[in-house]
Design a protein around this motif. Structure first.
Motif, PDB file in Angstrom:
ATOM      1  N   ILE A 147       0.834  -1.203   0.000  1.00  0.00           N
ATOM      2  CA  ILE A 147       0.000   0.000   0.000  1.00  0.00           C
ATOM      3  C   ILE A 147       0.865   1.249   0.000  1.00  0.00           C
ATOM      4  CG2 ILE A 147      -1.696   1.307   1.343  1.00  0.00           C
ATOM      5  CD1 ILE A 147      -2.778  -1.403   2.328  1.00  0.00           C
ATOM      6  N   LEU A 148       1.931   1.256   0.788  1.00  0.00           N
ATOM      7  CA  LEU A 148       2.836   2.408   0.810  1.00  0.00           C
ATOM      8  C   LEU A 148       3.616   2.526  -0.497  1.00  0.00           C
ATOM      9  CD1 LEU A 148       4.247   2.311   4.456  1.00  0.00           C
ATOM     10  CD2 LEU A 148       2.740   4.042   3.463  1.00  0.00           C
ATOM     11  N   HIS A 149       3.984   1.400  -1.090  1.00  0.00           N
ATOM     12  CA  HIS A 149       4.688   1.455  -2.379  1.00  0.00           C
ATOM     13  C   HIS A 149       3.807   2.113  -3.441  1.00  0.00           C
ATOM     14  CE1 HIS A 149       7.020   0.228  -5.872  1.00  0.00           C
ATOM     15  NE2 HIS A 149       5.919  -0.302  -6.381  1.00  0.00           N
ATOM     16  N   ARG A 150       2.547   1.740  -3.481  1.00  0.00           N
ATOM     17  CA  ARG A 150       1.639   2.353  -4.456  1.00  0.00           C
ATOM     18  C   ARG A 150       1.472   3.833  -4.178  1.00  0.00           C
ATOM     19  NH1 ARG A 150      -2.936  -2.536  -4.401  1.00  0.00           N
ATOM     20  NH2 ARG A 150      -1.660  -4.056  -5.530  1.00  0.00           N
ATOM     21  N   ARG A 151       1.475   4.201  -2.902  1.00  0.00           N
ATOM     22  CA  ARG A 151       1.391   5.625  -2.565  1.00  0.00           C
ATOM     23  C   ARG A 151       2.636   6.357  -3.052  1.00  0.00           C
ATOM     24  NH1 ARG A 151      -0.035   7.407   3.486  1.00  0.00           N
ATOM     25  NH2 ARG A 151      -2.113   7.020   2.630  1.00  0.00           N
ATOM     26  N   ALA A 152       3.804   5.755  -2.861  1.00  0.00           N
ATOM     27  CA  ALA A 152       5.042   6.387  -3.295  1.00  0.00           C
ATOM     28  C   ALA A 152       5.044   6.608  -4.810  1.00  0.00           C
ATOM     29  CB  ALA A 152       6.241   5.532  -2.877  1.00  0.00           C
ATOM     30  N   VAL A 153       4.539   5.615  -5.548  1.00  0.00           N
ATOM     31  CA  VAL A 153       4.462   5.757  -7.010  1.00  0.00           C
ATOM     32  C   VAL A 153       3.571   6.934  -7.374  1.00  0.00           C
ATOM     33  CG1 VAL A 153       3.645   4.664  -9.123  1.00  0.00           C
ATOM     34  CG2 VAL A 153       4.931   3.315  -7.455  1.00  0.00           C
ATOM     35  N   ARG A 154       2.437   7.074  -6.694  1.00  0.00           N
ATOM     36  CA  ARG A 154       1.522   8.198  -6.979  1.00  0.00           C
ATOM     37  C   ARG A 154       2.165   9.533  -6.629  1.00  0.00           C
ATOM     38  NH1 ARG A 154      -1.979   4.606  -4.286  1.00  0.00           N
ATOM     39  NH2 ARG A 154      -2.088   5.953  -2.450  1.00  0.00           N
ATOM     40  N   LEU A 155       2.840   9.606  -5.501  1.00  0.00           N
ATOM     41  CA  LEU A 155       3.464  10.861  -5.092  1.00  0.00           C
ATOM     42  C   LEU A 155       4.619  11.234  -6.003  1.00  0.00           C
ATOM     43  CD1 LEU A 155       3.422  10.442  -1.199  1.00  0.00           C
ATOM     44  CD2 LEU A 155       2.065  12.042  -2.557  1.00  0.00           C
ATOM     45  N   ARG A 156       5.355  10.253  -6.485  1.00  0.00           N
ATOM     46  CA  ARG A 156       6.427  10.565  -7.439  1.00  0.00           C
ATOM     47  C   ARG A 156       5.855  11.150  -8.723  1.00  0.00           C
ATOM     48  NH1 ARG A 156       9.116   5.684  -5.295  1.00  0.00           N
ATOM     49  NH2 ARG A 156       8.139   4.356  -6.873  1.00  0.00           N
ATOM     50  N   ARG A 157       4.725  10.588  -9.157  1.00  0.00           N
ATOM     51  CA  ARG A 157       4.089  11.099 -10.369  1.00  0.00           C
ATOM     52  C   ARG A 157       3.479  12.479 -10.134  1.00  0.00           C
ATOM     53  NH1 ARG A 157       1.095   7.053 -11.107  1.00  0.00           N
ATOM     54  NH2 ARG A 157      -0.867   7.870 -10.290  1.00  0.00           N
ATOM     55  N   LEU A 158       2.918  12.695  -8.958  1.00  0.00           N
ATOM     56  CA  LEU A 158       2.253  13.962  -8.642  1.00  0.00           C
ATOM     57  C   LEU A 158       3.245  15.095  -8.467  1.00  0.00           C
ATOM     58  CD1 LEU A 158      -0.373  15.514  -7.762  1.00  0.00           C
ATOM     59  CD2 LEU A 158       0.164  14.783  -5.425  1.00  0.00           C
ATOM     60  N   THR A 159       4.347  14.836  -7.752  1.00  0.00           N
ATOM     61  CA  THR A 159       5.289  15.902  -7.393  1.00  0.00           C
ATOM     62  C   THR A 159       6.474  16.012  -8.345  1.00  0.00           C
ATOM     63  OG1 THR A 159       6.600  14.441  -5.968  1.00  0.00           O
ATOM     64  CG2 THR A 159       4.697  15.568  -4.976  1.00  0.00           C
ATOM     65  N   GLY A 160       6.737  14.940  -9.112  1.00  0.00           N
ATOM     66  CA  GLY A 160       7.926  14.935  -9.943  1.00  0.00           C
ATOM     67  C   GLY A 160       9.192  14.667  -9.147  1.00  0.00           C
ATOM     68  N   ASN A 161       9.052  14.380  -7.875  1.00  0.00           N
ATOM     69  CA  ASN A 161      10.196  14.090  -7.016  1.00  0.00           C
ATOM     70  C   ASN A 161      10.465  12.589  -7.044  1.00  0.00           C
ATOM     71  OD1 ASN A 161      12.160  13.910  -5.076  1.00  0.00           O
ATOM     72  ND2 ASN A 161      10.830  14.468  -3.351  1.00  0.00           N
ATOM     73  N   HIS A 162      11.405  12.165  -7.846  1.00  0.00           N
ATOM     74  CA  HIS A 162      11.673  10.731  -8.025  1.00  0.00           C
ATOM     75  C   HIS A 162      12.570  10.171  -6.934  1.00  0.00           C
ATOM     76  CE1 HIS A 162       9.646  10.608 -11.894  1.00  0.00           C
ATOM     77  NE2 HIS A 162      10.262  11.740 -12.217  1.00  0.00           N
TER      78      HIS A 162
END
Length: 581
Positions: A324-339
């Motif tokens: 669940i946290l991994h999927r959140r991290a993927v979404r936040l990377r896409r949202l913020t551009g912070n890879h």
């Protein structure tokens, strides 16, 4: 498109979400109005100074009262792979974890946390499985029980057709019994290879459950169409292998959702579903074989597991916190551009070598089994109980078909004594768990003594030999058939209590290595359970039912002191171990 979280996190929900280009079944981070936490957003991170300002960002309308500083957790980036590889922190209650929200009484570290570490938004984060509603957790628990039952019944449902297989394939009854034993061997070996996949955040538990169940369902078709034993045996092994993940990892899925003080009740229900598989299998298989032959035992298994597959594809959500946290991290990377955003599991995985992975999944379960006295004793005890469950299948044929003249369907009904015994035991265990075990956690899980799990095993260890002696010496045709059936009911009382106490005790003693301990236990008991049916019929014919059950009862009496011994000396034994906590 707002949808229930339960469906969105299911196998079908994730397919729709990904194939629609994230347009359907969106998460909160992808909807208009979402305010990204300041530390994850490069454009706003300059104004982030630490936990207090982060809490203000997430809850700006509430004043933050003064909070007494508590002892912080060790830096997560310094936790060793060995401490995290079993998912011990994965199933923690979020209310016990470090967080940046002092308003909610969460421990605050003196060190500034890693701004790129993706964690829960707060102690009440609704995506954490332990924060799900009681109704949702109960519903998902039922689904896991259904999944386990649908696989476990695959072993014993075949048993009534053994004689028909022997006749049609022209082989001995012992050779035909291999169709049963190889299935059990398959689901004993399978978790050593498949269950670790559920600990990989990119896969998760649900994907492993559903894909393995799909293979299991497909394999039933060629199995039912087999024309010789050479094809049947490998297909039965592969079916057991493919269906194995929920049999070993189901307990971990429950631990994802339920706090330790509630876990005994939920795992007890899961254990009841596991017991119902071998118990009800002969009932369904007996009537099917009597009417249409052995192939219909497999067709029934196909219908049951296939219906479960369709249902669970939609209604079994992901429970792994790491996933669940991994999927959140993927979404936040896409949202913020912070890879640079990463979860702790991704950080740990980046530092694991192939040798460490092999040690974690293949070597450590055997090392723990041999080197840890607590694990060795319980594996031997549980293996005995498991073996007797399968040897009962053969003894019922001797007692009720040969002795009392039952047909295959009526012989299946004789197993209802075992079923009723399991139901009655669980009904009595729940009040004990709620009134006695749960209050022991009021001072925190760190103050709970694992040996407090063992008193119920005292009762189980006594009922086990009572049942064997009762059943064996009342099995004569001159005694009414109901008498040995009542005696068999006491067996499931003993078996349920020993399983319940033993598996919870092992989990409490080895929380960092729970996956390895339980995988080794599953392998050990499955090997013994697979071997017993091969000699069981000859065993009862040569010794007689009374003498044969007396031998088993004598072994049960010899092992009876184990839970009493561990209750008294278990803490001392654990203090010598480098694995136990």
């Amino acid at each position: 498109m707002p949808v229930p979280d339960l469906i969105r996190e299911s196998f079908v929900g994730q397919l729709i979400y990904n194939f629609s280009g994230k347009r359907y079944f969106q998460y909160a981070e992808e909807r208009p109005g979402f305010v990204c936490p300041r530390r994850f957003d490069p454009a706003r991170r300059a104004s982030w100074t630490g936990p207090d300002s982060e809490a203000a960002t997430l809850s700006e309308k509430k004043p933050i009262p003064e909070q007494k500083q508590k002892e912080g957790e060790k830096d997560k980036n310094r936790v060793s792979v060995a401490e995290r590889e079993e998912g011990a922190t994965d199933t923690q209650d979020p209310r016990s974890r470090s967080s940046s929200d002092p308003e909610r009484g969460i421990a605050v570290s003196d060190e500034k946390p890693d701004p790129n570490l993706v964690d829960w938004y707060g102690p009440d984060d609704p995506e954490h499985p332990m924060n799900w509603s009681l109704r949702k957790r109960c519903f998902v628990t039922f689904n896991l029980c259904l999944l386990t039952f649908s696989i476990y019944i695959g072993s014993a449902i075949y048993a009534p057709g053994i004689e028909d297989v022997a006749q049609k394939f022209g082989v001995s009854d012992v050779a035909a019994t291999l169709g049963l034993t190889m299935f059990v061997v398959g689901y004993g070996v399978g978790p050593m290879f498949l269950s670790p996949l559920s600990e990989i955040p990119q896969f998760g538990r649900t994907n492993v459950y559903i894909l393995s169940l799909l293979v299991f369902v497909v394999l039933q078709v060629p199995t039912a169409l087999c024309k010789n034993l050479g094809a049947l045996i490998p297909l039965r092994f592969l079916a057991g292998f493919a269906g194995s993940p929920p049999l070993a990892t189901g307990g971990a899925s429950l631990a994802d959702m339920w706090a330790p003080e509630d876990r005994a009740v939920s795992i007890g229900l899961w254990g009841l579903a596991a017991v119902c598989g071998p118990v009800l299998g002969p009932l369904l298989g007996g009537f099917a074989t009597q009417a249409e032959g052995w192939t219909w035992t497999i067709w029934i298994l196909l219908w049951l597991s296939g219906a479960s597959l369709v249902y669970l594809c939609v209604f079994l959500p992901e429970t792994s916190s790491q996933t669940i946290l991994h999927r959140r991290a993927v979404r936040l990377r896409r949202l913020t551009g912070n890879h640079a955003l990463r979860t702790q599991a991704e950080i740990d995985a980046a530092h694991m070598t192939m040798g460490e992975v092999a040690q974690m999944t293949l070597i450590r379960p055997f090392v723990l089994c041999v080197s840890e006295p607590i694990v060795l004793f319980w594996n031997l005890y549980i293996a005995l109980v498991y073996g007797i469950i399968y040897i009962f299948i053969a003894s019922f044929n001797v007692v009720f078909i040969e002795g009392h003249g039952f047909n295959l369907g009526e012989n299946g009904l004789a197993f209802m004594g075992l079923f009723v015994g399991a139901l009655v035991t669980y009904a009595g265990f729940v009040p004990y768990a709620v009134l006695h075990l749960k209050p022991m956690f009021k001072n925190g899980i760190e103050n709970f003594i694992p040996e407090e799990r063992l008193p119920v095993a005292w009762v189980g260890s006594i009922f086990l030999p009572i049942s064997l002696f009762w059943f064996g010496w009342t099995a004569a045709p001159s005694i009414p058939w109901i008498v040995p059936i009542i005696g068999s009911g006491f067996f499931t009382i003993g078996a349920f209590l020993l399983f319940q106490a033993g598996l919870n005790y092992l989990s409490d003693c080895y929380p960092r290595y729970v996956a390895s301990v339980l995988a080794g236990n599953d392998f050990f008991r499955s090997m013994v359970g697979a071997a017993f049916p091969l000699f069981s019929t000859a065993f009862f014919h040569n010794l007689g039912v009374g003498q044969a059950c007396s031998v088993l009862g004598g072994i049960a009496v010899a092992m009876l002191p184990i839970p009493f011994f561990l209750y008294k000396y278990g803490a001392r034994i654990r203090s010598w171990s480098k694995y136990a906590d």
